[in-house]
Design a protein around this motif. Structure first.
Motif, PDB file in Angstrom:
ATOM      1  N   THR A   1       0.827  -1.201   0.000  1.00 50.39           N
ATOM      2  CA  THR A   1       0.000   0.000   0.000  1.00 50.39           C
ATOM      3  C   THR A   1       0.863   1.254   0.000  1.00 50.39           C
ATOM      4  O   THR A   1       1.998   1.257   0.505  1.00 50.39           O
ATOM      5  CB  THR A   1      -0.929   0.026   1.234  1.00 50.39           C
ATOM      6  N   ALA A   2       0.322   2.319  -0.574  1.00 44.68           N
ATOM      7  CA  ALA A   2       1.054   3.583  -0.645  1.00 44.68           C
ATOM      8  C   ALA A   2       1.146   4.256   0.719  1.00 44.68           C
ATOM      9  O   ALA A   2       2.066   5.044   0.972  1.00 44.68           O
ATOM     10  CB  ALA A   2       0.379   4.520  -1.643  1.00 44.68           C
ATOM     11  N   GLU A   3       0.184   3.958   1.601  1.00 46.19           N
ATOM     12  CA  GLU A   3       0.165   4.519   2.947  1.00 46.19           C
ATOM     13  C   GLU A   3      -0.007   3.385   3.948  1.00 46.19           C
ATOM     14  O   GLU A   3      -0.611   2.359   3.636  1.00 46.19           O
ATOM     15  CB  GLU A   3      -0.982   5.520   3.097  1.00 46.19           C
ATOM     16  N   PRO A   4       0.511   3.544   5.155  1.00 45.43           N
ATOM     17  CA  PRO A   4       0.384   2.472   6.156  1.00 45.43           C
ATOM     18  C   PRO A   4      -1.060   2.272   6.599  1.00 45.43           C
ATOM     19  O   PRO A   4      -1.857   3.215   6.644  1.00 45.43           O
ATOM     20  CB  PRO A   4       1.261   2.955   7.312  1.00 45.43           C
ATOM     21  N   LEU A   5      -1.382   1.033   6.928  1.00 42.62           N
ATOM     22  CA  LEU A   5      -2.717   0.664   7.393  1.00 42.62           C
ATOM     23  C   LEU A   5      -2.616  -0.050   8.738  1.00 42.62           C
ATOM     24  O   LEU A   5      -1.639  -0.760   9.003  1.00 42.62           O
ATOM     25  CB  LEU A   5      -3.397  -0.277   6.398  1.00 42.62           C
ATOM     26  N   ALA A   6      -3.654   0.118   9.565  1.00 43.94           N
ATOM     27  CA  ALA A   6      -3.740  -0.586  10.848  1.00 43.94           C
ATOM     28  C   ALA A   6      -4.776  -1.692  10.704  1.00 43.94           C
ATOM     29  O   ALA A   6      -5.977  -1.443  10.762  1.00 43.94           O
ATOM     30  CB  ALA A   6      -4.134   0.385  11.956  1.00 43.94           C
ATOM     31  N   LEU A   7      -4.295  -2.927  10.471  1.00 45.15           N
ATOM     32  CA  LEU A   7      -5.191  -4.058  10.246  1.00 45.15           C
ATOM     33  C   LEU A   7      -5.069  -5.084  11.360  1.00 45.15           C
ATOM     34  O   LEU A   7      -3.962  -5.380  11.835  1.00 45.15           O
ATOM     35  CB  LEU A   7      -4.862  -4.772   8.917  1.00 45.15           C
ATOM     36  N   ASP A   8      -6.210  -5.636  11.763  1.00 41.71           N
ATOM     37  CA  ASP A   8      -6.213  -6.811  12.617  1.00 41.71           C
ATOM     38  C   ASP A   8      -6.170  -8.053  11.741  1.00 41.71           C
ATOM     39  O   ASP A   8      -6.464  -8.004  10.546  1.00 41.71           O
ATOM     40  CB  ASP A   8      -7.487  -6.842  13.475  1.00 41.71           C
ATOM     41  N   SER A   9      -5.834  -9.182  12.328  1.00 38.69           N
ATOM     42  CA  SER A   9      -5.981 -10.451  11.632  1.00 38.69           C
ATOM     43  C   SER A   9      -7.464 -10.771  11.529  1.00 38.69           C
ATOM     44  O   SER A   9      -8.238 -10.508  12.457  1.00 38.69           O
ATOM     45  CB  SER A   9      -5.263 -11.565  12.409  1.00 38.69           C
ATOM     46  N   TYR A  10      -7.871 -11.317  10.374  1.00 35.71           N
ATOM     47  CA  TYR A  10      -9.283 -11.666  10.193  1.00 35.71           C
ATOM     48  C   TYR A  10      -9.726 -12.674  11.236  1.00 35.71           C
ATOM     49  O   TYR A  10     -10.889 -12.699  11.652  1.00 35.71           O
ATOM     50  CB  TYR A  10      -9.500 -12.224   8.787  1.00 35.71           C
ATOM     51  N   GLU A  11      -8.799 -13.517  11.679  1.00 33.64           N
ATOM     52  CA  GLU A  11      -9.121 -14.507  12.709  1.00 33.64           C
ATOM     53  C   GLU A  11      -9.510 -13.838  14.011  1.00 33.64           C
ATOM     54  O   GLU A  11     -10.349 -14.335  14.757  1.00 33.64           O
ATOM     55  CB  GLU A  11      -7.925 -15.434  12.919  1.00 33.64           C
ATOM     56  N   ASP A  12      -8.909 -12.681  14.283  1.00 39.44           N
ATOM     57  CA  ASP A  12      -9.224 -11.943  15.512  1.00 39.44           C
ATOM     58  C   ASP A  12     -10.459 -11.067  15.357  1.00 39.44           C
ATOM     59  O   ASP A  12     -11.195 -10.849  16.323  1.00 39.44           O
ATOM     60  CB  ASP A  12      -8.037 -11.063  15.919  1.00 39.44           C
ATOM     61  N   SER A  13     -10.686 -10.533  14.156  1.00 40.96           N
ATOM     62  CA  SER A  13     -11.820  -9.627  13.951  1.00 40.96           C
ATOM     63  C   SER A  13     -12.286  -9.681  12.508  1.00 40.96           C
ATOM     64  O   SER A  13     -11.533  -9.320  11.600  1.00 40.96           O
ATOM     65  CB  SER A  13     -11.432  -8.187  14.315  1.00 40.96           C
ATOM     66  N   ARG A  14     -13.531 -10.126  12.297  1.00 41.98           N
ATOM     67  CA  ARG A  14     -14.094 -10.136  10.947  1.00 41.98           C
ATOM     68  C   ARG A  14     -14.390  -8.718  10.474  1.00 41.98           C
ATOM     69  O   ARG A  14     -14.518  -8.477   9.278  1.00 41.98           O
ATOM     70  CB  ARG A  14     -15.381 -10.981  10.913  1.00 41.98           C
ATOM     71  N   ARG A  15     -14.513  -7.768  11.418  1.00 44.41           N
ATOM     72  CA  ARG A  15     -14.836  -6.386  11.050  1.00 44.41           C
ATOM     73  C   ARG A  15     -13.602  -5.620  10.592  1.00 44.41           C
ATOM     74  O   ARG A  15     -13.611  -4.986   9.535  1.00 44.41           O
ATOM     75  CB  ARG A  15     -15.472  -5.672  12.254  1.00 44.41           C
ATOM     76  N   THR A  16     -12.537  -5.637  11.393  1.00 47.81           N
ATOM     77  CA  THR A  16     -11.360  -4.825  11.079  1.00 47.81           C
ATOM     78  C   THR A  16     -10.226  -5.657  10.482  1.00 47.81           C
ATOM     79  O   THR A  16      -9.124  -5.146  10.277  1.00 47.81           O
ATOM     80  CB  THR A  16     -10.858  -4.089  12.339  1.00 47.81           C
TER      81      THR A  16
END
Length: 443
Positions: free
Chosen positions: A388-403
């Motif tokens: 990505t061109a800019e940093p993202l704050a992502l959770d693992s899908y296993e931990d959160s289906r939303r984020t």
């Protein structure tokens, strides 16, 4: 006296999806559920009865209650996801009737992505087939917590218990190896109504719940307050008011968890920390707010915050990265290729990105990995690495289906290309099945 509206508002909501091979009876099951639970209006039933007569059928074809597209009625198959809303005294339901054809795998992913339960149908005459395993794999991939195996058309095998037992044993073992936490097997006849809403008089050897009874009683947790607290900023509020000349608030919907006044939080991806000084909800100041409330947070420090930033507890923040490794289901007709430029949409943030690598494509028939496919085409599920061109704050899908989920979008016309799940969403399940002797599953 409690009114019907008050009763419904007090009941829980269950989102569930149906899946199965072509002609296994998904739409008939859905129609039977709606009909026998008295969730069909009189004019709807009359229209179905007339359409059935026009097709030379003596009894109403309940599948027509969900197969609303002309092409679906002409071919006798489900093509698009049909959503139906109904309720009983015990629970409200949002149902997604998904297609069975392999070329509509993307439709099943759409229908099951928000489901808490999946009903997988199997024709008792055919047993567990490739599409059955494929749909179980998709349910595991999407982390659907409850799976019901509905062994349909039991009337065509003389309601034989050994037939049901063999199918239930095979499917349960396979789904459990994928990591599906709960599997319930129910023998039914959707056409005759056996064990759908009412218990069957032909299968006294079965002592479990009917389909509707299970749907009404399966434990469903909507308690997002137990999850990691996450607040994607949707809008920055700066009202020009004499009463509040210095007001600055950050509005959005809490994706998960709980936020409290006085709590130390981090603003991502910048990593700056501050403290919550106020929470406004519905025009009132409150001390605490939780998912999925829409609120405005007020912070102690003037930090550069805009739409797409994520507010999280300072001591429980997701990782920030520009290299996203994920499992994606490709939903567009145009392929996804290495080197392709895309947009990545995560919560309220959209950034430019490039597909750096497609390490593997998943073969859902046996969960084998096809290495370095070069591209993904419609309905493919594969691993991708996106920069990505800019940093993202992502959770693992296993931990959160939303984020932990995101979309890849064509920057030229805004077409959704792929639905993504951050992290090793399917690695554990694939490894578990790979460890099992192939001959056991008769692939």
């Amino acid at each position: 006296m409690t009114t019907t509206a008050e009763q419904l508002s007090a009941t829980t909501l269950l989102r569930f999806a149906t899946a199965g091979s072509v002609d296994d009876g998904k739409s008939t099951l859905v129609g039977r559920l709606l009909h026998d639970s008295k969730s069909v209006l009189t004019d709807q039933l009359e229209a179905v009865e007339q359409a059935s007569l026009n097709r030379g059928q003596e009894a109403p074809d309940l599948a027509l209650l969900t197969d609303g597209l002309r092409a679906e009625r002409e071919q006798g198959i489900t093509i698009d996801v049909a959503y139906r809303y109904f309720a009983t005294a015990r629970r409200r339901f949002i149902l997604a009737d998904t297609p069975g054809h392999v070329q509509y795998t993307r439709n099943m992913v759409t229908g099951a992505s928000t489901a808490e339960l999946a009903v997988v149908l199997v024709d008792a005459r055919n047993g567990v087939v490739e599409q059955t395993r494929r749909h179980a794999a998709v349910a595991a991939l999407l982390r659907v917590p409850h799976v019901v195996l509905a062994v349909n058309k039991m009337d065509l095998v003389d309601y034989a218990e050994p037939v049901f037992a063999a199918i239930a044993e095979e499917f349960t073992a396979y789904a459990a190896s994928l990591g599906v936490p709960e599997i319930t097997a129910i023998p039914i006849s959707a056409l005759a109504g056996d064990n759908v809403v009412e218990p069957s008089a032909h299968m006294d050897w079965y002592g479990g719940p009917t389909v509707l009874e299970h749907l009404e009683t399966v434990p469903v947790s909507h308690d997002l307050t137990a999850c990691h607290a996450r607040f994607p900023v949707q809008y920055v509020i700066r009202p020009q008011s004499a009463e509040h000349p210095d007001y600055r608030g950050y509005a959005g919907q809490i994706a998960a968890g709980v936020f409290r006044v006085g709590e130390a939080v981090a603003v991502l991806p910048s990593g700056r920390t501050t403290t919550i000084t106020g929470i406004d909800a519905l025009g009132e100041s409150v001390d605490i707010a939780w998912a999925p409330q829409s609120v405005t947070l007020r912070l102690a420090d003037d930090i550069d915050i805009s739409r797409g930033d994520l507010i999280a507890p300072a001591d429980d923040s997701p990782a920030v990265t520009q290299d996203v490794e994920a499992t994606v289901c490709h939903v567009a007709d145009q392929p996804l290729s290495v080197g392709q430029r895309v947009l990545l949409k995560h919560t309220t943030r959209t950034v430019k990105a490039i597909v750096k690598d497609i390490p593997s494509r998943l073969t859902l028939d046996d969960l084998s990995q096809h290495p370095a496919p070069g591209q993904l085409v419609a309905n493919d599920i594969g691993r991708v690495v996106v920069r990505t061109a800019e940093p993202l704050a992502l959770d693992s899908y296993e931990d959160s289906r939303r984020t932990g989920s995101f979309l890849l979008i064509d920057p030229a016309d805004g077409t959704t290309l792929s639905a993504g799940m951050a992290g090793a969403a399917f690695a554990a399940a694939a490894e578990a099945v790979a460890a099992v002797d192939d001959a056991e599953w008769d692939f």
